[in-house]
Write a protein that holds these residues in place. Structure first.
Motif, short mmCIF file in Angstrom:
data_model
loop_
_atom_site.label_atom_id
_atom_site.label_comp_id
_atom_site.label_asym_id
_atom_site.label_seq_id
_atom_site.Cartn_x
_atom_site.Cartn_y
_atom_site.Cartn_z
N ARG B 80 1.14 -1.39 -0.12
CA ARG B 80 0.27 -0.29 -0.06
C ARG B 80 0.60 1.45 0.20
O ARG B 80 0.55 2.48 -0.79
CB ARG B 80 -1.01 -0.04 1.28
CG ARG B 80 -1.81 -0.45 1.17
CD ARG B 80 -3.00 -1.01 2.84
NE ARG B 80 -3.36 0.36 3.05
CZ ARG B 80 -3.57 1.15 4.18
NH1 ARG B 80 -3.20 -0.18 5.04
NH2 ARG B 80 -3.45 2.84 4.79
N MET B 81 2.45 1.36 0.83
CA MET B 81 2.38 2.08 0.64
C MET B 81 3.14 2.62 -0.46
O MET B 81 3.68 3.74 -0.97
CB MET B 81 3.66 1.82 2.15
CG MET B 81 2.96 2.20 3.57
SD MET B 81 4.84 2.19 4.92
CE MET B 81 5.64 2.96 4.64
N LEU B 87 2.52 6.76 -6.79
CA LEU B 87 1.65 7.61 -7.68
C LEU B 87 1.48 9.60 -6.93
O LEU B 87 1.12 10.35 -7.48
CB LEU B 87 0.03 7.53 -7.27
CG LEU B 87 -0.22 6.66 -7.55
CD1 LEU B 87 -2.05 5.73 -7.30
CD2 LEU B 87 -0.65 6.13 -9.65
N ASP B 88 2.47 8.90 -5.97
CA ASP B 88 2.43 10.59 -4.93
C ASP B 88 4.04 10.91 -4.57
O ASP B 88 4.52 10.42 -3.70
CB ASP B 88 1.52 10.61 -3.79
CG ASP B 88 1.46 12.12 -3.04
OD1 ASP B 88 2.60 12.82 -3.57
OD2 ASP B 88 0.58 11.98 -2.14
N PRO B 89 4.46 11.69 -5.72
CA PRO B 89 6.39 12.18 -5.70
C PRO B 89 6.18 12.47 -4.13
O PRO B 89 7.33 12.41 -3.78
CB PRO B 89 5.89 12.81 -6.59
CG PRO B 89 4.90 13.18 -7.19
CD PRO B 89 3.93 11.86 -7.07
N HIS B 90 5.32 12.89 -3.69
CA HIS B 90 5.26 14.50 -2.28
C HIS B 90 5.26 12.49 -1.29
O HIS B 90 6.27 12.76 -0.53
CB HIS B 90 4.39 14.68 -1.83
CG HIS B 90 4.35 15.66 -2.46
ND1 HIS B 90 5.58 16.90 -3.05
CD2 HIS B 90 4.18 16.71 -3.28
CE1 HIS B 90 5.38 18.09 -3.70
NE2 HIS B 90 4.00 17.97 -4.50
N TYR B 91 4.70 12.08 -1.48
CA TYR B 91 4.45 11.39 -0.13
C TYR B 91 5.86 9.94 -0.58
O TYR B 91 6.02 9.37 0.25
CB TYR B 91 3.15 10.06 -0.83
CG TYR B 91 3.23 8.77 0.35
CD1 TYR B 91 2.88 9.30 2.01
CD2 TYR B 91 3.81 7.44 -0.09
CE1 TYR B 91 2.70 8.33 3.32
CE2 TYR B 91 3.99 6.27 0.75
CZ TYR B 91 3.40 6.78 2.08
OH TYR B 91 3.01 5.84 3.16
N LYS B 92 5.93 9.72 -1.66
CA LYS B 92 7.11 9.54 -1.27
C LYS B 92 8.68 9.35 -1.63
O LYS B 92 9.16 9.20 -0.57
CB LYS B 92 7.80 9.01 -3.67
CG LYS B 92 9.03 8.68 -3.58
CD LYS B 92 9.36 7.65 -4.74
CE LYS B 92 10.41 7.36 -5.80
NZ LYS B 92 10.86 7.75 -7.14
N ALA B 103 4.32 5.40 7.29
CA ALA B 103 3.22 4.05 7.27
C ALA B 103 2.37 4.79 8.69
O ALA B 103 2.02 4.33 8.15
CB ALA B 103 4.55 2.97 7.94
N ALA B 104 2.83 5.33 9.54
CA ALA B 104 2.20 5.98 10.20
C ALA B 104 0.32 6.84 9.86
O ALA B 104 -0.83 7.13 9.86
CB ALA B 104 2.53 6.67 11.66
N MET B 192 11.67 -0.88 -2.20
CA MET B 192 10.63 0.06 -3.11
C MET B 192 10.99 0.23 -4.26
O MET B 192 11.68 0.26 -5.18
CB MET B 192 10.42 1.98 -2.61
CG MET B 192 9.34 2.06 -4.08
SD MET B 192 9.73 4.28 -3.69
CE MET B 192 9.24 4.47 -2.54
N PRO B 193 10.40 -1.84 -5.34
CA PRO B 193 10.88 -1.66 -5.93
C PRO B 193 10.49 -0.20 -7.76
O PRO B 193 10.02 0.52 -7.49
CB PRO B 193 9.75 -2.69 -6.61
CG PRO B 193 9.19 -2.86 -5.61
CD PRO B 193 8.85 -2.16 -4.49
#
Lengths: 105, 228
Positions: B80-81, B87-92, B103-104, B192-193
């Motif tokens: 999920r992460m 999809l979201d470079p900021h989250y990456k 994760a939190a 992270m693949p």
């Protein structure tokens, strides 16, 4: 240079990596949970567990399984730390084996 | 996300022994080994457990609750992460900067002291091992695969990772470096693949479904879209 620890096997030659998955038995899940509780309640710490595994006889370690080793390690630790009495554990184990059932514990 | 206290290995304690112990609770409802003969090893554990309970060190209810917590660990949490990161470079960026915090954000509580995300790139493939024992981010991923704790993997992954991966059906070209990361009690990893081609139209859930347990230790690549 001192002998390597028995656990220090990184880089050694070895055969095929086993690919079959292992489905944990119910008691093994209980054991891991119990071990986690002993850690979180600070009866044992991770480094103590590692040390007790490192002190296992080399032949035992070589032939041991992951969950078998975990059980042996926990038992050795709780006895060493006088949390559990060895004779009481042996007697209880014998009684359970003689009864041949999981239902009374 | 719950508010239970952490420990620093691979889990946490709910700390709510409520004095309402049913010693038989832990027999229900799924005893997958009820038809397996009692072994000396299991009997030893049952004896140990009953003595620990009698002495008030742990309660049956605590063990049951802890098993429940341990069951939450699953490779799907990491998938999920990763899908969100694709999809979201900021989250990456946040995931690479602080994996536990990332994760939190998704309601996934991790109890590892430190968790690091290793990003695969066109030039670098990461794999994870614990040569000395079996360190693995259990609160995120659950129990490690059998191969991960095998002595053969622990021995060979650091010596001939390309060959080990080949035996796993993963051919990494010679032009791509393989970085092997040896875990320890305080530092654990998630790989992270790279996002597969042809997945532009896929949703987060569809992307997550491409990421297997073995992907997140670097021993597999994500499925191709439309594959199984």
């Amino acid at each position: 240079m001192a002998d390597k620890l028995i656990t220090d096997i990184g880089g050694e030659a070895a055969g095929d990596v086993p690919r079959d998955d292992y489905n944990m038995l119910f008691w093994e899940k209980q054991m891991i949970a119990t071990f986690n509780l002993l850690q979180t309640k600070q009866h044992v710490v991770t480094d103590e567990y590692r040390r007790i595994v490192e002190e296992m006889p080399a032949d035992y370690y070589k032939n041991s399984t992951f969950y078998g080793r975990r059980l042996e390690g926990i038992v050795a630790l709780v006895i060493e730390k006088a949390i559990i009495d060895r004779e009481a554990l042996e007697e209880r184990t014998k009684a359970i084996l003689e009864a041949g059932t999981r239902d009374h514990v | 996300m719950n508010t239970e206290p952490h420990d620093h290995d691979d889990g946490h304690d709910d700390g709510h022994g409520d004095g309402h112990d049913h010693e038989h609770d832990d027999h229900a409802p799924t005893r997958e080994d009820d038809d397996i003969e009692l072994t000396e090893r299991e009997a030893t554990f049952l004896a140990l457990k009953s003595l620990l309970i009698e002495q008030g060190i742990v309660t049956a209810e605590e063990i049951r609750k802890r098993m429940e917590f341990n069951e939450r660990g699953s490779p799907h949490q990491a998938a999920r992460m990763i899908a969100k990161a694709w999809l979201d470079p900021h989250y990456k960026t946040r995931m690479i900067d602080d994996t536990k915090a990332a994760a939190a954000e998704l309601g996934i509580e991790t109890t590892e002291a430190e968790l690091v995300t290793l990003e695969n790139t066109p030039d670098r493939h990461n794999i994870v091992v614990c040569t000395l024992c079996s360190c693995y981010p259990r609160s995120l991923l659950g129990e490690p695969p059998a191969f991960y704790v095998s002595k053969a993997y622990r021995s060979r992954a650091v010596r001939e990772p390309r060959q080990v991966l080949k035996e796993f059906g993963v051919d990494i070209p010679q032009s791509v470096d393989i970085a092997v990361h040896d875990s320890n009690a305080d530092l654990r990893y998630v790989v992270m693949p790279m996002r597969p081609a042809g997945t532009d139209a896929m949703s987060e859930a569809e992307l997550a479904a491409l990421i297997s347990r073995d992907c997140v230790v670097g021993c597999a690549l994500p499925s191709e879209p439309g594959g199984n």
